[in-house]
Design a protein around this motif. Structure first.
Motif, mmCIF file in Angstrom:
data_model
loop_
_atom_site.group_PDB
_atom_site.id
_atom_site.type_symbol
_atom_site.label_atom_id
_atom_site.label_comp_id
_atom_site.label_asym_id
_atom_site.label_seq_id
_atom_site.Cartn_x
_atom_site.Cartn_y
_atom_site.Cartn_z
ATOM 1 N N LEU A 111 -9.502 1.343 5.765
ATOM 2 C CA LEU A 111 -8.541 0.307 5.354
ATOM 3 C C LEU A 111 -8.225 0.415 3.867
ATOM 4 O O LEU A 111 -7.068 0.266 3.456
ATOM 5 C CB LEU A 111 -9.090 -1.089 5.662
ATOM 6 C CG LEU A 111 -9.187 -1.490 7.125
ATOM 7 C CD1 LEU A 111 -9.740 -2.903 7.237
ATOM 8 C CD2 LEU A 111 -7.845 -1.390 7.810
ATOM 9 N N GLY A 112 -9.248 0.696 3.076
ATOM 10 C CA GLY A 112 -9.036 0.856 1.634
ATOM 11 C C GLY A 112 -8.148 2.043 1.320
ATOM 12 O O GLY A 112 -7.252 1.961 0.473
ATOM 13 N N MET A 113 -8.378 3.155 2.000
ATOM 14 C CA MET A 113 -7.547 4.343 1.772
ATOM 15 C C MET A 113 -6.104 4.091 2.196
ATOM 16 O O MET A 113 -5.172 4.509 1.509
ATOM 17 C CB MET A 113 -8.120 5.546 2.530
ATOM 18 C CG MET A 113 -9.427 6.058 1.977
ATOM 19 S SD MET A 113 -9.353 6.514 0.245
ATOM 20 C CE MET A 113 -8.266 7.916 0.311
ATOM 21 N N ALA A 114 -5.918 3.399 3.312
ATOM 22 C CA ALA A 114 -4.556 3.070 3.751
ATOM 23 C C ALA A 114 -3.870 2.173 2.721
ATOM 24 O O ALA A 114 -2.681 2.337 2.427
ATOM 25 C CB ALA A 114 -4.577 2.402 5.122
ATOM 26 N N ALA A 115 -4.627 1.237 2.151
ATOM 27 C CA ALA A 115 -4.053 0.346 1.135
ATOM 28 C C ALA A 115 -3.677 1.125 -0.128
ATOM 29 O O ALA A 115 -2.621 0.888 -0.719
ATOM 30 C CB ALA A 115 -5.047 -0.763 0.791
ATOM 31 N N VAL A 116 -4.526 2.061 -0.539
ATOM 32 C CA VAL A 116 -4.242 2.874 -1.734
ATOM 33 C C VAL A 116 -2.999 3.735 -1.507
ATOM 34 O O VAL A 116 -2.113 3.815 -2.364
ATOM 35 C CB VAL A 116 -5.466 3.755 -2.096
ATOM 36 C CG1 VAL A 116 -5.104 4.835 -3.086
ATOM 37 C CG2 VAL A 116 -6.594 2.893 -2.630
#
Length: 160
Positions: A111-116
């Motif tokens: 989820l963090g990578m998708a947000a970045v």
């Protein structure tokens, strides 16, 4: 992404494994879209440079620094999206060797990578909009008192 994660609440390893299984296709699609879009932006920036160079108004170096910053951010975004795509194409949810406790961490990292990646793409698009708006003002509308117009050459010609 943070709000969505907060709404879902804390999840166990098994729930994270199930959520990860369903969200991986969306993350892969996001990566593919960003790679394609960012690569296209990078290629079309060559047209922006030739248009800027051919302009009758002398555009100062600040404009080219802005274009360089966009190109750097875009290149970094492409690299991060490719690495993320490659990592999340590993069949980790099919593996029985990975403990269930790890899946909640893997889920939050995804989820963090998708947000970045999504935020990076929005940042590049916003920076590109500002640059294009400036080029339209200078080249298309011939605004001469714009901060990116180099007036030194005009002043030297007027003095002669």
């Amino acid at each position: 992404m943070a709000i969505g994660t907060f709404v879902l609440g804390e999840i166990s390893g098994y729930q994270a494994r199930e959520l990860l299984t369903t969200s991986l296709s969306g993350i892969n699609m996001l990566c593919n879209t960003v790679i394609l879009g960012a690569s296209t932006i990078l290629a079309l920036m060559l047209t922006l440079l030739s248009l800027s160079r051919a302009a009758e108004s002398q555009i100062n170096k600040t404009h080219y620094r802005h274009v360089l910053a966009i190109a750097k951010a875009d290149t970094i975004l492409i690299i991060v999206a490719i690495i993320t795509f490659m990592l999340f194409n590993l069949p980790i949810t099919e593996s029985r060797e990975v403990p269930n406790a790890w899946f909640s961490t893997i889920y939050y990292v995804s989820l963090g990578m998708a947000a970045v990646i999504g935020g990076g793409f929005i940042a590049v698009i916003t920076m590109l909009y500002g640059t294009i708006a400036n080029v339209i003002l200078i080249v298309g509308l011939r605004v001469t008192d714009h901060p990116l117009v180099d007036n030194e050459n005009e002043e030297q010609e007027t003095e002669r």
